[in-house]
Design a protein around this motif. Structure first.
Motif, short mmCIF file in Angstrom:
data_model
loop_
_atom_site.label_atom_id
_atom_site.label_comp_id
_atom_site.label_asym_id
_atom_site.label_seq_id
_atom_site.Cartn_x
_atom_site.Cartn_y
_atom_site.Cartn_z
N TRP A 2 40.46 29.13 38.82
CA TRP A 2 40.09 29.77 39.96
C TRP A 2 39.50 30.74 40.12
O TRP A 2 39.82 31.75 39.59
N SER A 3 38.11 31.04 40.90
CA SER A 3 37.59 32.27 40.89
C SER A 3 36.83 32.34 42.38
O SER A 3 36.70 31.40 43.20
N THR A 4 36.27 33.61 42.59
CA THR A 4 35.87 33.76 43.99
C THR A 4 34.22 34.48 43.64
O THR A 4 34.06 34.86 42.41
N LYS A 5 33.67 34.49 44.64
CA LYS A 5 32.24 35.06 44.87
C LYS A 5 32.26 35.93 46.11
O LYS A 5 32.53 35.54 47.00
N GLN A 6 32.32 37.19 46.00
CA GLN A 6 32.36 38.11 47.27
C GLN A 6 33.58 37.78 47.98
O GLN A 6 33.63 37.75 49.35
N ARG A 7 34.63 37.64 47.27
CA ARG A 7 36.01 37.33 47.73
C ARG A 7 36.35 35.88 48.38
O ARG A 7 37.34 35.56 48.61
N ASN A 8 35.19 35.25 48.31
CA ASN A 8 35.28 33.62 48.74
C ASN A 8 35.42 32.76 47.59
O ASN A 8 34.66 32.88 46.69
N LEU A 9 36.46 31.84 47.82
CA LEU A 9 36.74 30.84 46.86
C LEU A 9 35.49 29.85 46.57
O LEU A 9 34.83 29.52 47.35
N VAL A 10 34.99 30.04 45.23
CA VAL A 10 33.99 29.30 44.73
C VAL A 10 34.31 28.18 43.76
O VAL A 10 33.66 27.16 43.66
N SER A 11 35.25 28.40 42.99
CA SER A 11 35.75 27.63 41.91
C SER A 11 37.25 27.51 42.07
O SER A 11 37.93 28.43 42.10
N ALA A 12 37.63 26.20 42.49
CA ALA A 12 39.06 26.04 42.58
C ALA A 12 39.64 24.78 42.67
O ALA A 12 39.91 23.95 43.57
N ASN A 13 39.47 24.30 41.40
CA ASN A 13 39.72 22.71 41.26
C ASN A 13 41.23 22.48 41.14
O ASN A 13 41.92 23.29 40.85
N ALA A 14 41.61 21.41 42.04
CA ALA A 14 42.91 21.15 42.14
C ALA A 14 43.39 19.97 41.64
O ALA A 14 44.49 19.36 41.74
N SER A 15 42.46 19.43 40.73
CA SER A 15 42.87 18.19 39.85
C SER A 15 44.32 18.31 39.40
O SER A 15 45.14 17.37 39.27
N GLN A 16 44.57 19.31 38.64
CA GLN A 16 45.92 19.63 37.89
C GLN A 16 46.94 19.65 39.01
O GLN A 16 48.04 19.10 38.67
N ILE A 17 46.89 20.16 40.03
CA ILE A 17 48.00 20.24 40.92
C ILE A 17 48.11 18.92 41.65
O ILE A 17 49.22 18.18 41.68
N ILE A 18 47.26 17.99 41.84
CA ILE A 18 46.98 16.56 42.11
C ILE A 18 48.02 15.75 41.25
O ILE A 18 48.81 15.01 41.40
N GLN A 19 47.45 15.96 39.83
CA GLN A 19 48.02 15.05 38.83
C GLN A 19 49.68 15.60 38.60
O GLN A 19 50.50 14.47 38.29
N SER A 20 49.88 16.85 38.88
CA SER A 20 51.26 17.26 38.89
C SER A 20 52.09 16.60 40.07
O SER A 20 53.27 16.10 39.91
N LEU A 21 51.44 16.65 41.17
CA LEU A 21 52.13 15.89 42.49
C LEU A 21 52.69 14.43 42.10
O LEU A 21 53.62 13.88 42.07
N HIS A 22 51.52 13.60 41.59
CA HIS A 22 51.60 12.48 41.33
C HIS A 22 52.80 12.25 40.15
O HIS A 22 53.43 11.14 40.08
N ALA A 23 52.81 12.89 39.32
CA ALA A 23 53.87 12.96 38.22
C ALA A 23 55.23 13.27 38.67
O ALA A 23 56.38 13.25 37.95
N GLY A 24 55.40 13.66 39.92
CA GLY A 24 56.56 14.01 40.63
C GLY A 24 57.03 15.40 40.44
O GLY A 24 58.29 15.79 40.70
N PHE A 25 56.06 16.43 40.12
CA PHE A 25 56.68 17.67 40.10
C PHE A 25 56.14 18.55 41.40
O PHE A 25 55.11 17.93 42.12
N VAL A 26 56.59 19.76 41.58
CA VAL A 26 56.60 20.31 42.63
C VAL A 26 55.66 21.66 42.17
O VAL A 26 56.04 22.54 41.26
N PRO A 27 54.36 21.55 42.41
CA PRO A 27 53.54 22.74 41.84
C PRO A 27 53.95 24.30 42.69
O PRO A 27 54.09 24.16 44.30
N VAL A 28 53.86 25.29 41.95
CA VAL A 28 54.40 26.51 42.57
C VAL A 28 53.08 27.54 42.16
O VAL A 28 52.94 28.14 41.16
N LEU A 29 52.22 27.93 43.13
CA LEU A 29 51.28 28.85 43.17
C LEU A 29 51.42 30.08 43.66
O LEU A 29 52.65 30.34 44.38
#
Lengths: 330, 330
Positions: free
Chosen positions: A164-191
């Motif tokens: 995840w990264s920002t540009k001028q403090r605004n999120l520009v890259s924030a892929n959540a696919s691993q978070i979604i995969q983890s949820l589907h596998a039954g895990f609770v992501p902790v960010l």
């Protein structure tokens, strides 16, 4: 919607998450003391989360998932492999995401070095980036362990490591696919709030509140809960004896908000702690309002109370419930 | 080349990394004792890494980047912000990647639950996945801190959090763009063997050695160093008094390998520790041979010796150097 959220068209996001929980830095750490966890608040938050996830609602035998030693602890961890094998399943609705703030972790390192201002050519900023990440990831590790102790299958995920990264403090890259995969596998992501790379500033601090807004856009949870160290949002600093708890706030389409309950005459003062590098209650209300505009109810309430348990269960309709509900006026 | 490596065509990978270092689990932990770090080996590895990175080669004043407390330590961390601000730069070539094994971290949790075999419908496997990640990430945290103490701008990156995953234990998704971004920003990524999701098995263990091979494909380092607890690869278990150190191994295009130095008559026995869930020396030779086939020299040597310092500097030409060089026959 942020640029990063617009970019993502992940079909697997269609399955809605039940709840995104923010464990506020002020709620789970002792803010006045460097890198000190409020153990009782953290333990009770994890126990309430488990209760909210439980299908039966009844208290069951908890099988812990933290099988590690404590530093300096000579005792071997106890693993009840047989009981685990006999379980048909966890009996938990694990479709939750946990995001935590930094509290007394990270802020010291960030403010000492100015990481939030950027400029990695400065050796001080570079060192501060490293030091900040060490501090916030050690808090993340403790929270993952506390959740695992309550039998919640938690997995730590650092926004920086997730790319995840920002540009001028605004999120520009924030892929959540691993978070979604983890949820589907039954895990609770902790960010967690983290030091991240920034396209124009080199680096900055990404706050837990911004992460929550982004995840709410992508995952469309049923509700979002902010656990904090006060009962909710007040019309003036909550230390003021005349402070009034704002029980219901409505946000309209253009982002302006009005207090529905109780009826007030005067303007609302907002408490902002000066040492908070990612903004205090003002940022929180703005982020909460942005989430409410998506049609997701936001509950802000005090950690470790019957009110926080009800909020985590998504049930704040009780007359005696203390907290702030922020919702869309539509 | 792995499926995951073939998929990635990252133009930013063109800038070569100087060295990928494997801190072997056996080298930096006490393998017989659960979750116990070999503090002296870890400290000396970090100090040697700093020496290898140093432009001047001379011993300079080290400004630590770990500004966190130790659990139970009442002392506040000391931050010499003024000295940092006065530095023109770090004076280090930070174009290194560190990958570490698990040693006495993670193996216990993984083997107790069978995480490497997969099957997340089993509550035991799910709990073991959580417990394994807690254990290996706590080791990662300690290694990042030890590097930061030596003034190396280290950043922890968990393969699971980075979205790395496998199919039938082979890497299928292993995006390195965040690793490359971090290198470009002047940070030293620190990865580790991890529990990951697997498309066909649900989950498995991804070993540090497989991570190194993948990164060597993507980043084309000048050389790869494996720091271990013995001097290198022997013709039989190194505990055997007649064991002979294999000083130079050549790998040809079809993957078969031959011992160049010393000249031996007999076949080579390989020591494989039965408790090692990701394979022992045999896996290491196979992974090292796969890296050598890419044209990248691999040095396997003993941690905390003058030989390891020379290997980290990429200089193993000294007559008295003890270790194993594995290179392409071309």
């Amino acid at each position: 919607m942020s640029e990063a959220a617009q970019k993502q068209m992940n079909p697997t996001a269609s399955r809605p998450v039940r709840c995104i929980v923010k464990l506020g830095g002020a709620a789970i750490t002792n803010k006045g003391e460097l890198e000190s966890i409020d153990e009782e608040s953290l333990r009770s938050s994890c126990a309430q989360l488990r209760q909210a996830m439980s299908h039966s609602g009844a208290a069951e035998k908890v099988l812990g998932m933290d099988w590690s030693r404590r530093i300096g602890d000579p005792a071997e961890p106890v693993v009840d492999a047989e009981s685990f094998s006999e379980m048909g399943g966890l009996g938990l609705d694990t479709n939750f995401v946990v995001v935590h703030g930094a509290g007394s972790f990270g802020h010291f390192q960030a403010s000492r070095s100015g990481v939030h201002k950027g400029g990695l050519h400065s050796t001080l900023v570079k060192a501060g980036f490293v030091a900040t990440r060490i501090s916030v990831t050690s808090l993340n590790q403790e929270i993952v362990r506390a959740l695992a102790k309550e039998g919640i299958p938690s997995v730590g995920m650092s926004p920086f490591a997730c790319g995840w990264s920002t540009k001028q403090r605004n999120l520009v890259s924030a892929n959540a696919s691993q978070i979604i995969q983890s949820l589907h596998a039954g895990f609770v992501p902790v960010l967690h709030g983290d030091a991240v790379l920034d396209e124009s500033l080199d680096c900055t601090i990404l706050s837990g509140d911004v992460i929550i807004r982004h995840l709410a856009q992508l995952l469309s949870p049923k509700y979002v809960v902010f656990l904090t160290d006060v009962h909710g949002v007040y019309d003036r600093p909550p230390t003021d004896p005349n402070a009034v708890l704002l029980k219901e706030i409505e946000v309209d389409d253009n982002g302006s908000w009005s207090i529905v309950k109780p009826a007030l005459q005067k303007g609302v003062e907002i408490s902002v702690a000066a040492h908070d590098t990612t903004g205090g209650m003002e940022t929180k209300i703005l982020e909460a309002a942005a989430i409410a505009r998506l049609g997701v109810d936001v509950y802000i309430t005090k950690v470790g109370t019957e009110h926080s348990l009800r909020a985590l269960k998504g049930d704040t309709s009780w007359e005696g419930w203390l907290g702030t509900v922020i919702r869309s006026s539509k």
